[in-house]
Design a protein around this motif. Structure first.
Motif, mmCIF file in Angstrom:
data_model
loop_
_atom_site.group_PDB
_atom_site.id
_atom_site.type_symbol
_atom_site.label_atom_id
_atom_site.label_comp_id
_atom_site.label_asym_id
_atom_site.label_seq_id
_atom_site.Cartn_x
_atom_site.Cartn_y
_atom_site.Cartn_z
ATOM 1 N N VAL A 191 5.686 -0.726 -6.395
ATOM 2 C CA VAL A 191 6.150 -1.097 -5.055
ATOM 3 C C VAL A 191 7.524 -1.753 -5.178
ATOM 4 O O VAL A 191 7.712 -2.666 -5.981
ATOM 5 N N HIS A 192 8.470 -1.290 -4.371
ATOM 6 C CA HIS A 192 9.818 -1.865 -4.385
ATOM 7 C C HIS A 192 9.771 -3.315 -3.882
ATOM 8 O O HIS A 192 9.111 -3.593 -2.881
ATOM 9 N N PRO A 193 10.496 -4.222 -4.548
ATOM 10 C CA PRO A 193 10.399 -5.645 -4.178
ATOM 11 C C PRO A 193 10.880 -5.964 -2.767
ATOM 12 O O PRO A 193 10.478 -6.979 -2.192
ATOM 13 N N ALA A 194 11.738 -5.117 -2.186
ATOM 14 C CA ALA A 194 12.259 -5.407 -0.844
ATOM 15 C C ALA A 194 11.437 -4.751 0.262
ATOM 16 O O ALA A 194 11.764 -4.895 1.447
ATOM 17 N N ARG A 195 10.389 -4.014 -0.101
ATOM 18 C CA ARG A 195 9.567 -3.385 0.943
ATOM 19 C C ARG A 195 9.037 -4.430 1.915
ATOM 20 O O ARG A 195 8.513 -5.471 1.480
ATOM 21 N N PRO A 196 9.123 -4.184 3.218
ATOM 22 C CA PRO A 196 8.528 -5.137 4.165
ATOM 23 C C PRO A 196 7.027 -5.277 3.888
ATOM 24 O O PRO A 196 6.315 -4.265 3.786
ATOM 25 N N ALA A 197 6.588 -6.518 3.770
ATOM 26 C CA ALA A 197 5.181 -6.748 3.402
ATOM 27 C C ALA A 197 4.241 -6.102 4.412
ATOM 28 O O ALA A 197 3.206 -5.540 4.053
ATOM 29 N N ALA A 198 4.624 -6.163 5.681
ATOM 30 C CA ALA A 198 3.741 -5.650 6.728
ATOM 31 C C ALA A 198 3.657 -4.122 6.731
ATOM 32 O O ALA A 198 2.807 -3.551 7.407
ATOM 33 N N SER A 199 4.561 -3.445 5.973
ATOM 34 C CA SER A 199 4.562 -1.979 5.974
ATOM 35 C C SER A 199 3.706 -1.386 4.849
ATOM 36 O O SER A 199 3.601 -0.163 4.733
ATOM 37 N N LEU A 200 3.109 -2.230 4.026
ATOM 38 C CA LEU A 200 2.383 -1.712 2.859
ATOM 39 C C LEU A 200 1.085 -1.026 3.277
ATOM 40 O O LEU A 200 0.370 -1.510 4.162
ATOM 41 N N SER A 201 0.807 0.099 2.628
ATOM 42 C CA SER A 201 -0.439 0.829 2.915
ATOM 43 C C SER A 201 -1.610 0.127 2.236
ATOM 44 O O SER A 201 -1.421 -0.725 1.357
ATOM 45 N N ALA A 202 -2.805 0.508 2.638
ATOM 46 C CA ALA A 202 -4.003 -0.068 2.025
ATOM 47 C C ALA A 202 -4.016 0.203 0.518
ATOM 48 O O ALA A 202 -4.400 -0.666 -0.272
ATOM 49 N N ASP A 203 -3.574 1.394 0.125
ATOM 50 C CA ASP A 203 -3.535 1.727 -1.305
ATOM 51 C C ASP A 203 -2.543 0.835 -2.042
ATOM 52 O O ASP A 203 -2.795 0.391 -3.165
ATOM 53 N N GLU A 204 -1.400 0.616 -1.415
ATOM 54 C CA GLU A 204 -0.380 -0.240 -2.059
ATOM 55 C C GLU A 204 -0.869 -1.686 -2.161
ATOM 56 O O GLU A 204 -0.654 -2.348 -3.183
ATOM 57 N N LEU A 205 -1.520 -2.164 -1.117
ATOM 58 C CA LEU A 205 -2.057 -3.529 -1.156
ATOM 59 C C LEU A 205 -3.106 -3.653 -2.257
ATOM 60 O O LEU A 205 -3.146 -4.641 -2.988
ATOM 61 N N ALA A 206 -3.932 -2.629 -2.372
ATOM 62 C CA ALA A 206 -4.950 -2.639 -3.438
ATOM 63 C C ALA A 206 -4.283 -2.631 -4.810
ATOM 64 O O ALA A 206 -4.719 -3.324 -5.736
ATOM 65 N N ALA A 207 -3.206 -1.834 -4.943
ATOM 66 C CA ALA A 207 -2.502 -1.760 -6.222
ATOM 67 C C ALA A 207 -1.848 -3.091 -6.558
ATOM 68 O O ALA A 207 -1.838 -3.515 -7.727
ATOM 69 N N ILE A 208 -1.307 -3.761 -5.548
ATOM 70 C CA ILE A 208 -0.680 -5.068 -5.789
ATOM 71 C C ILE A 208 -1.730 -6.078 -6.247
ATOM 72 O O ILE A 208 -1.537 -6.814 -7.213
#
Ligand SMILES: [Zn+2]
Length: 262
Positions: free
Chosen positions: A182-199
């Protein structure tokens, strides 16, 4: 700069040397580290008491005594703990010294220490620390996803905010986002469920690798391992690692593994 893994190492160090030990006196070679108390006040509160098991929340170390007062330590930019069983080897970076019945536990810092506070009771700690999110080591995926979804700014900025999740610093966050792709500047609110799980998964992995060693490892297969080399390459794909200021901090990421738009 001490982050959760470092402070977890300090907690173990404190427990090994000071838990169950009686405080004889307190000295402060640098009284500026004392916040909301004085060396006399701290000495009076601790004199004759024994330290109980220390706890950590985020980057805070709490050292309760057997019946009441709690010392809260924050290590700031470069704080650490030192032990001397015979009182020898004082160093000019020693800021605060707990003289115990078995030796000296010293809070040392090359640069300014975050500080040492005295809480009369456990319930006073929240006033000292300010708002803290759940500890990063135990935050659940649902907690983390919920907290990030509410944020306006970028994901790195959100993960660095101790009121969102307590413990991560610059290295842990860069490493986590690199693993999660995940790019560090990505808006937090735009993250997908998969990305949140990966984080969440990546944060766990980073901490599981770092906490036993008491620091973020500079291993070859960690992004941290190439952080300060000339011409750094992504340990995963070999692309040139990018470096820029994100969320006010020196940030590294791989442009191939962490594209700006998902
Ligand atoms: Zn890469």
């Amino acid at each position: 700069m001490p982050e959760l893994p470092d402070v977890e190492g300090f907690r173990r160090f404190f427990a090994r040397h000071a838990q169950g030990r009686r405080v004889i006196r307190v000295t402060a070679p640098d009284p500026q580290v004392l916040r909301g108390t004085s060396v006399q006040g701290l000495g009076r509160a601790l004199h004759g008491r024994r330290f109980a098991a220390p706890r950590r929340h985020g980057k805070w170390l709490f050292a309760p005594t057997d019946d009441g007062p709690v010392v809260a330590l924050h290590f700031g930019m470069s704080g650490r703990l030192e032990w001397s069983s015979d009182g020898s080897g004082r160093h000019r970076h020693d800021r605060l010294v707990f003289v115990l019945d078995t030796g000296e536990l010293r809070v040392s810092s090359m640069r300014k220490l975050g500080g040492a506070w005295l809480a009369r009771h456990e319930r006073d700690l929240a006033d000292i620390t300010g708002p803290l999110g759940p500890d990063a080591k135990t935050a659940t995926r649902e907690q983390l996803a919920g907290l990030l979804a509410e944020r306006r700014g970028g994901v790195k900025s959100a993960l660095m905010d101790q009121a969102v999740v307590a413990g991560p610093g610059n290295l842990v966050v860069d490493e986590t986002l690199w693993r999660a792709r995940v790019h560090p500047a990505r808006p937090a609110a735009s993250l997908s469920a998969d990305e949140l799980a990966a984080i969440h998964r990546s944060l766990r992995e980073v901490l599981e690798g770092a906490v036993p060693r008491g620091r973020v490892p500079r291993d070859d297969d960690w992004l941290t391992g190439v952080r300060d080399v000339a011409d750094p390459r992504c340990p995963r794909c070999g692309a040139a690692v990018r470096s820029d200021t994100v969320a006010g901090r020196s940030t590294r990421w791989c442009p191939d593994c962490q594209p700006e738009t998902a």
